[in-house]
Design an enzyme around this catalytic site. Structure first.
Site, short mmCIF file in Angstrom:
data_model
loop_
_atom_site.label_atom_id
_atom_site.label_comp_id
_atom_site.label_asym_id
_atom_site.label_seq_id
_atom_site.Cartn_x
_atom_site.Cartn_y
_atom_site.Cartn_z
N ASP A 147 90.38 -22.98 20.15
CA ASP A 147 89.43 -23.89 20.79
C ASP A 147 88.32 -24.22 19.81
O ASP A 147 87.20 -23.71 19.89
CB ASP A 147 88.87 -23.27 22.07
CG ASP A 147 88.18 -24.30 22.95
OD1 ASP A 147 88.20 -25.49 22.61
OD2 ASP A 147 87.61 -23.90 23.99
N HIS A 225 85.46 -21.15 30.81
CA HIS A 225 84.56 -22.30 30.65
C HIS A 225 83.89 -22.64 31.98
O HIS A 225 84.48 -22.47 33.04
CB HIS A 225 85.35 -23.50 30.12
CG HIS A 225 85.88 -23.28 28.73
ND1 HIS A 225 86.99 -23.92 28.24
CD2 HIS A 225 85.45 -22.46 27.74
CE1 HIS A 225 87.21 -23.52 27.01
NE2 HIS A 225 86.28 -22.63 26.68
N VAL A 227 80.32 -24.93 34.04
CA VAL A 227 79.09 -25.73 34.10
C VAL A 227 78.31 -25.16 35.27
O VAL A 227 78.85 -25.02 36.37
CB VAL A 227 79.37 -27.23 34.33
CG1 VAL A 227 78.05 -28.00 34.33
CG2 VAL A 227 80.32 -27.78 33.27
N GLU A 228 77.03 -24.82 35.06
CA GLU A 228 76.29 -24.14 36.12
C GLU A 228 74.81 -24.51 36.12
O GLU A 228 74.21 -24.74 35.09
CB GLU A 228 76.45 -22.62 35.98
CG GLU A 228 76.04 -22.06 34.63
CD GLU A 228 76.53 -20.63 34.42
OE1 GLU A 228 77.53 -20.22 35.03
OE2 GLU A 228 75.90 -19.92 33.60
N GLY A 370 75.67 -14.50 29.75
CA GLY A 370 76.20 -13.27 30.31
C GLY A 370 77.45 -13.59 31.11
O GLY A 370 78.26 -14.42 30.72
N HIS A 393 78.51 -14.04 20.99
CA HIS A 393 78.59 -15.34 21.69
C HIS A 393 78.55 -15.17 23.19
O HIS A 393 78.66 -16.14 23.94
CB HIS A 393 79.84 -16.12 21.27
CG HIS A 393 81.10 -15.76 21.98
ND1 HIS A 393 81.54 -14.46 22.14
CD2 HIS A 393 82.04 -16.54 22.59
CE1 HIS A 393 82.69 -14.46 22.81
NE2 HIS A 393 83.01 -15.71 23.09
N ALA A 395 78.66 -11.77 26.53
CA ALA A 395 78.75 -10.35 26.83
C ALA A 395 80.02 -9.75 26.26
O ALA A 395 80.05 -8.59 25.84
CB ALA A 395 78.70 -10.14 28.35
#
Length: 473
Positions: A147, A225, A227-228, A370, A393, A395
């Site tokens: 990736d 992956h 989005v949040e 995290g 990059h 946890a």
């Protein structure tokens, strides 16, 4: 002399001195077809003669196939160093042996200049995830990863955190409408200038991937992956954003270069393995010399995949800004599957592979997330040379996906997420918070590598799939 059917085996060919490989199959076929009725000693004698002087048999009606195979140029296997060069490990107590074995294999490469393991390290392919490797004038496609350009991107809004409760349903629908994961794509993808890059006309492989890239732009991969929406707390009064210390609404995304980058990685990895012959156990560390056309072509393709990954994130964040009807007051982003040209302490150029590692040069900003319930961090690099200017990059996984699926209780995971006050849309048990290491321990292990500028607490998490995680029970 009595004629008997010869029963030549691969083992007997090895005893005659035949090398392992295709030639053994050819020799067995020729022996069965033309010498099956001969005495075994006569067959051995003929096969030995071809082995010793194949040039004498290149025009022989029966034996030319063996001769031609023996005369083919042999691939030279490049030797590794007997022992690995020294490398630095951060948070060794939390790193599995498989990751250690992989960095040690990498440090036996003749091109290796320096190496380090970040505290989130775990086993991968070629380099471990969380592995950093500096090389001399060479790039390892699997050292970058499949990736390419996988990255973090955060936008911060001057909007009170109360929006997360007051407009919770609106924010959830905003995530569902404006993000796509896995194989899902937008019915009308947005255009982007990255798709006009000249490499889409100049490199045949890249040209053939343009339609895929155009179809998937603005979307995210599966797996880990996301989005949040969440709360960013700025802790450093001297932050680069010039924001007052306090809590803000923020959007955080994690994804890479989609199928476009994956196809580039697979193609150039196979190319490297075909041209850079390493012992079998080190084959995924095959490299491309940057003085060659292949190496230069991969470097250009890798950078294009990184630009494409950035474009995907920017489109996600642009869609959200429209939905929020607000302009971000700050943005921070960074790759963590990439290779960079940098300088060592002596001023020599090195190629730094960070496979699942965050750039942490002096003053460089980055994001270390995290899990879906644990905080992430905005960090400023300290430029520590022993880490090759890198940090973790994330946890890092504490258990494999398979182990998580087989050992974790779905109801217990759902309750843990509810107790944390987080809502998760999509995902699966393999991404459960307890499948990851303790991010606070990871950060403690790398306090010499980065300073914390601020934190991020996830509140509404969107991952691959449309179901609510809480409904799995």
């Amino acid at each position: 002399m009595e004629k008997i059917k010869a029963n030549i085996t691969g083992k007997e060919l090895l005893e005659l001195g035949y090398p392992q490989g295709k030639v053994m199959g050819v020799a067995l076929e020729v022996a069965a077809q033309h010498f099956g009725g001969c005495g075994i000693e006569e067959t051995y004698s003929v096969l030995k003669s071809v082995l010793l002087k194949p040039d004498n048999f290149v025009h022989d009606e029966k034996l030319s196939a063996i001769a031609h195979e023996l005369l083919k140029p042999k691939d030279e296997v490049l030797p590794l160093r007997d022992t690995p060069d020294l490398y630095k490990v951060y948070g060794a107590e939390g790193i599995e042996q498989g990751a250690v074995n992989q960095i040690e294999m990498a440090m036996r490469l003749p091109i290796a200049k320096a190496g380090a393991l970040m505290p989130d390290a775990h086993q991968g392919y070629g380099l471990p995830i969380g592995g950093v490797l500096a090389t001399e004038n060479a790039v390892i496609p699997y050292g970058v990863g499949v990736d390419i350009g996988c990255r973090m991107c955060m936008t911060i809004y001057d909007i009170p955190e109360s929006i997360l409760s007051e407009r919770k349903e609106d924010l959830k629908q905003m995530l569902i409408r404006n993000t796509k994961f896995g194989r899902a794509t937008f019915s009308k993808p947005k255009d982007h200038e990255v798709l006009e890059n000249s490499l889409f006309r100049e490199i045949k492989l890249i040209e053939g991937l343009k339609d895929k890239a155009a179809a998937q732009i603005g979307s995210s991969g599966g797996g880990n992956h996301f989005v949040e929406f969440g709360i960013t707390e700025i802790e450093d009064p001297d932050n680069e954003f010039k924001l007052p210390v306090g809590r803000y609404l923020a959007l955080l995304s994690h994804s890479g270069s989609r199928g476009f980058g994956g196809a580039i990685a697979q193609y150039y990895t196979k190319l490297a393995m075909s041209k850079c012959k390493l012992p079998h156990e080190a084959r995924h560390l095959s490299w491309l010399d940057l003085d060659t056309e292949d190496g230069q072509e991969y470097w250009l393709a890798m950078n294009l995949a990184g630009d494409y990954a950035s474009a995907c994130h920017h489109q996600i964040h642009e869609r959200m800004a429209v939905g929020l009807r607000a302009t971000p007051v700050a943005m921070v982003e960074n790759h963590h599957n990439f290779a960079w040209k940098e300088k060592d302490l002596q001023g020599n150029e090195i190629i730094v592979h960070r496979k699942g590692a965050t750039p942490a040069g002096k003053g460089v900003l980055g994001i270390i997330p995290g899990s879906m319930t644990a905080p992430g961090y905005i960090v400023r690099g300290k430029g520590e040379e022993s880490s090759i200017n890198s940090a973790s990059h994330g946890a890092g996984r504490a258990m494999s996906r398979t182990k998580a699926k087989n050992s974790l209780d779905k109801q217990a995971v759902a309750q843990h997420i509810r107790t944390a006050g987080v809502e998760v849309i999509g995902s699966g048990i393999d991404e459960a918070p307890m499948a990851y290491k303790d991010i606070k321990q990871v950060m403690e292990s790398q306090k010499d590598l980065v300073d914390v500028v601020g934190s991020f607490q996830p509140k509404i998490v969107r991952m691959c799939g449309d179901e609510k995680f809480q409904e799995v029970d």
